[in-house]
Design a protein around this motif. Structure first.
Motif, PDB file in Angstrom:
ATOM      1  N   LYS A  16      17.302  18.357   3.686  1.00 11.14           N
ATOM      2  CA  LYS A  16      17.976  19.001   4.811  1.00 11.14           C
ATOM      3  C   LYS A  16      18.002  18.161   6.079  1.00 11.14           C
ATOM      4  O   LYS A  16      18.905  18.274   6.887  1.00 11.14           O
ATOM      5  CB  LYS A  16      17.299  20.339   5.100  1.00 11.14           C
ATOM      6  N   ASN A  17      16.997  17.340   6.290  1.00  9.10           N
ATOM      7  CA  ASN A  17      16.913  16.549   7.516  1.00  9.10           C
ATOM      8  C   ASN A  17      17.360  15.118   7.278  1.00  9.10           C
ATOM      9  O   ASN A  17      17.578  14.700   6.153  1.00  9.10           O
ATOM     10  CB  ASN A  17      15.467  16.559   8.035  1.00  9.10           C
ATOM     11  N   ASN A  18      17.474  14.379   8.369  1.00  6.60           N
ATOM     12  CA  ASN A  18      17.810  12.963   8.255  1.00  6.60           C
ATOM     13  C   ASN A  18      16.680  12.231   7.548  1.00  6.60           C
ATOM     14  O   ASN A  18      15.513  12.508   7.790  1.00  6.60           O
ATOM     15  CB  ASN A  18      18.008  12.346   9.642  1.00  6.60           C
ATOM     16  N   TYR A  19      17.046  11.305   6.705  1.00  4.78           N
ATOM     17  CA  TYR A  19      16.060  10.461   6.030  1.00  4.78           C
ATOM     18  C   TYR A  19      15.878   9.204   6.871  1.00  4.78           C
ATOM     19  O   TYR A  19      16.758   8.821   7.636  1.00  4.78           O
ATOM     20  CB  TYR A  19      16.549  10.110   4.625  1.00  4.78           C
ATOM     21  N   ILE A  20      14.748   8.572   6.729  1.00  4.32           N
ATOM     22  CA  ILE A  20      14.449   7.377   7.503  1.00  4.32           C
ATOM     23  C   ILE A  20      15.495   6.290   7.247  1.00  4.32           C
ATOM     24  O   ILE A  20      15.866   6.033   6.105  1.00  4.32           O
ATOM     25  CB  ILE A  20      13.023   6.881   7.202  1.00  4.32           C
ATOM     26  N   THR A  21      16.007   5.711   8.315  1.00  7.84           N
ATOM     27  CA  THR A  21      17.004   4.651   8.226  1.00  7.84           C
ATOM     28  C   THR A  21      16.462   3.425   8.947  1.00  7.84           C
ATOM     29  O   THR A  21      16.028   3.518  10.090  1.00  7.84           O
ATOM     30  CB  THR A  21      18.334   5.087   8.869  1.00  7.84           C
ATOM     31  N   VAL A  22      16.477   2.303   8.259  1.00  5.23           N
ATOM     32  CA  VAL A  22      15.950   1.058   8.816  1.00  5.23           C
ATOM     33  C   VAL A  22      17.089   0.040   8.888  1.00  5.23           C
ATOM     34  O   VAL A  22      17.526  -0.477   7.857  1.00  5.23           O
ATOM     35  CB  VAL A  22      14.796   0.500   7.958  1.00  5.23           C
TER      36      VAL A  22
ATOM     37  N   GLY B  48      20.235   0.282   9.115  1.00 10.94           N
ATOM     38  CA  GLY B  48      21.340   0.574   8.211  1.00 10.94           C
ATOM     39  C   GLY B  48      20.952   0.822   6.766  1.00 10.94           C
ATOM     40  O   GLY B  48      21.773   1.242   5.964  1.00 10.94           O
ATOM     41  N   SER B  49      19.708   0.579   6.411  1.00 10.45           N
ATOM     42  CA  SER B  49      19.240   0.810   5.046  1.00 10.45           C
ATOM     43  C   SER B  49      18.692   2.231   4.932  1.00 10.45           C
ATOM     44  O   SER B  49      17.941   2.680   5.784  1.00 10.45           O
ATOM     45  CB  SER B  49      18.134  -0.195   4.694  1.00 10.45           C
TER      46      SER B  49
ATOM     47  N   GLN C 120      11.495  -3.114  -0.582  1.00 10.84           N
ATOM     48  CA  GLN C 120      10.296  -3.882  -0.913  1.00 10.84           C
ATOM     49  C   GLN C 120      10.507  -5.378  -0.712  1.00 10.84           C
ATOM     50  O   GLN C 120       9.557  -6.131  -0.552  1.00 10.84           O
ATOM     51  CB  GLN C 120       9.829  -3.578  -2.331  1.00 10.84           C
ATOM     52  N   GLY C 121      11.731  -5.817  -0.681  1.00  5.29           N
ATOM     53  CA  GLY C 121      12.040  -7.226  -0.474  1.00  5.29           C
ATOM     54  C   GLY C 121      11.704  -7.734   0.918  1.00  5.29           C
ATOM     55  O   GLY C 121      11.736  -8.935   1.171  1.00  5.29           O
TER      56      GLY C 121
ATOM     57  N   PHE D  99      13.906   8.832  13.053  1.00  5.11           N
ATOM     58  CA  PHE D  99      14.462   8.501  11.743  1.00  5.11           C
ATOM     59  C   PHE D  99      15.153   7.147  11.716  1.00  5.11           C
ATOM     60  O   PHE D  99      15.595   6.703  10.671  1.00  5.11           O
ATOM     61  CB  PHE D  99      15.431   9.587  11.284  1.00  5.11           C
ATOM     62  N   PHE D 100      15.268   6.492  12.873  1.00  7.54           N
ATOM     63  CA  PHE D 100      15.892   5.180  12.923  1.00  7.54           C
ATOM     64  C   PHE D 100      14.862   4.182  13.427  1.00  7.54           C
ATOM     65  O   PHE D 100      14.268   4.381  14.473  1.00  7.54           O
ATOM     66  CB  PHE D 100      17.116   5.200  13.849  1.00  7.54           C
ATOM     67  N   MET D 101      14.625   3.125  12.666  1.00 10.75           N
ATOM     68  CA  MET D 101      13.620   2.122  13.012  1.00 10.75           C
ATOM     69  C   MET D 101      14.179   0.732  12.839  1.00 10.75           C
ATOM     70  O   MET D 101      15.064   0.520  12.026  1.00 10.75           O
ATOM     71  CB  MET D 101      12.422   2.207  12.068  1.00 10.75           C
ATOM     72  N   ASN D 102      13.575  -0.202  13.554  1.00  8.20           N
ATOM     73  CA  ASN D 102      13.901  -1.591  13.242  1.00  8.20           C
ATOM     74  C   ASN D 102      12.984  -2.042  12.109  1.00  8.20           C
ATOM     75  O   ASN D 102      11.981  -1.398  11.801  1.00  8.20           O
ATOM     76  CB  ASN D 102      13.814  -2.492  14.482  1.00  8.20           C
ATOM     77  N   ARG D 103      13.328  -3.132  11.506  1.00  4.08           N
ATOM     78  CA  ARG D 103      12.608  -3.595  10.322  1.00  4.08           C
ATOM     79  C   ARG D 103      11.139  -3.904  10.620  1.00  4.08           C
ATOM     80  O   ARG D 103      10.261  -3.583   9.823  1.00  4.08           O
ATOM     81  CB  ARG D 103      13.292  -4.822   9.730  1.00  4.08           C
ATOM     82  N   ASN D 104      10.849  -4.524  11.751  1.00  6.58           N
ATOM     83  CA  ASN D 104       9.459  -4.867  12.076  1.00  6.58           C
ATOM     84  C   ASN D 104       8.587  -3.624  12.201  1.00  6.58           C
ATOM     85  O   ASN D 104       7.473  -3.580  11.673  1.00  6.58           O
ATOM     86  CB  ASN D 104       9.382  -5.699  13.353  1.00  6.58           C
ATOM     87  N   ALA D 105       9.074  -2.601  12.898  1.00  9.01           N
ATOM     88  CA  ALA D 105       8.307  -1.353  13.051  1.00  9.01           C
ATOM     89  C   ALA D 105       8.107  -0.692  11.693  1.00  9.01           C
ATOM     90  O   ALA D 105       7.025  -0.182  11.394  1.00  9.01           O
ATOM     91  CB  ALA D 105       9.019  -0.408  14.017  1.00  9.01           C
TER      92      ALA D 105
END
Length: 142
Positions: free
Chosen positions: A8-14, A16-17, A22-23, A53-59
Motif C-alpha cells: 500500500k505504501n511507497n517502497y524504498i527507491t534508491v 531510481g532503483s 547487491q552489485g 522512501f527516497f535515498m541516495n546510494r551512499n545512504a
C-alpha cells in the motif's frame, strides 16, 4: 479482469532503483547479498520509523551495511568450486525475526518451502493484503 494486489505504501527507491542492488557492495555482499538486500528493504518498509522512501546510494549502502552488521552478519561458511553456502542460507526467517524482536515489531517471518503453486499464491496474497512485502527466492546460477 483480475484485481492486482500490491503493497500500500511507497517502497524504498534508491536513485531510481526500486529497492537496493547487491552489485553496489563489496565482494561478499555483491556475490552473496541478494537475501541481505531483500531483507534490509523489507525491514525498512515494515519499520514505521522509516518514512523516507527516497535515498541516495551512499545512504542506502550505509543502511544495509549497518543492518548486516547488527542483524545478519553475512559471511561464507562453506565453498567448493562454484558451490557456496553463506551464513543466511535457509535462515532468513530467523534473521528477520531477530530484527522484528529488537525493533518491537509484531511480525513473524518464516523460511518455508510451499509445495504447489496454489498454496504459494495464497500465502503471497495474504501477505500483500496485509501490506507485507514478499521475498521469493530460488536457486541461483553461480
Amino acid at each position: 479482469m483480475e484485481k492486482l494486489l500490491s503493497i500500500k505504501n511507497n517502497y524504498i527507491t534508491v536513485e531510481g532503483s526500486f529497492g537496493g542492488n547487491q552489485g553496489w557492495f563489496d565482494e561478499i555482499r555483491k556475490k552473496e547479498g541478494c537475501g541481505l538486500v531483500a531483507m534490509a528493504d523489507v525491514a525498512w518498509y515494515l519499520n514505521d520509523k522509516n518514512r523516507v522512501f527516497f535515498m541516495n546510494r551512499n545512504a542506502y549502502c550505509d543502511y544495509v551495511i549497518s543492518f548486516d552488521e547488527k542483524y545478519v552478519k553475512l559471511k561464507n561458511v562453506f565453498s567448493f568450486n562454484k558451490f557456496v553456502i553463506n551464513s543466511i542460507d535457509g535462515k532468513m526467517g530467523r534473521k528477520m525475526n531477530s530484527f522484528f524482536k529488537k525493533e518491537g515489531l509484531k511480525y513473524k517471518a518464516r523460511w518455508c518451502i510451499e509445495p504447489g503453486k496454489k498454496r504459494l499464491q495464497k500465502r503471497i496474497l495474504i501477505m500483500l493484503k496485509n501490506d507485507i512485502p514478499v521475498i521469493v527466492t530460488g536457486p541461483s546460477k553461480r
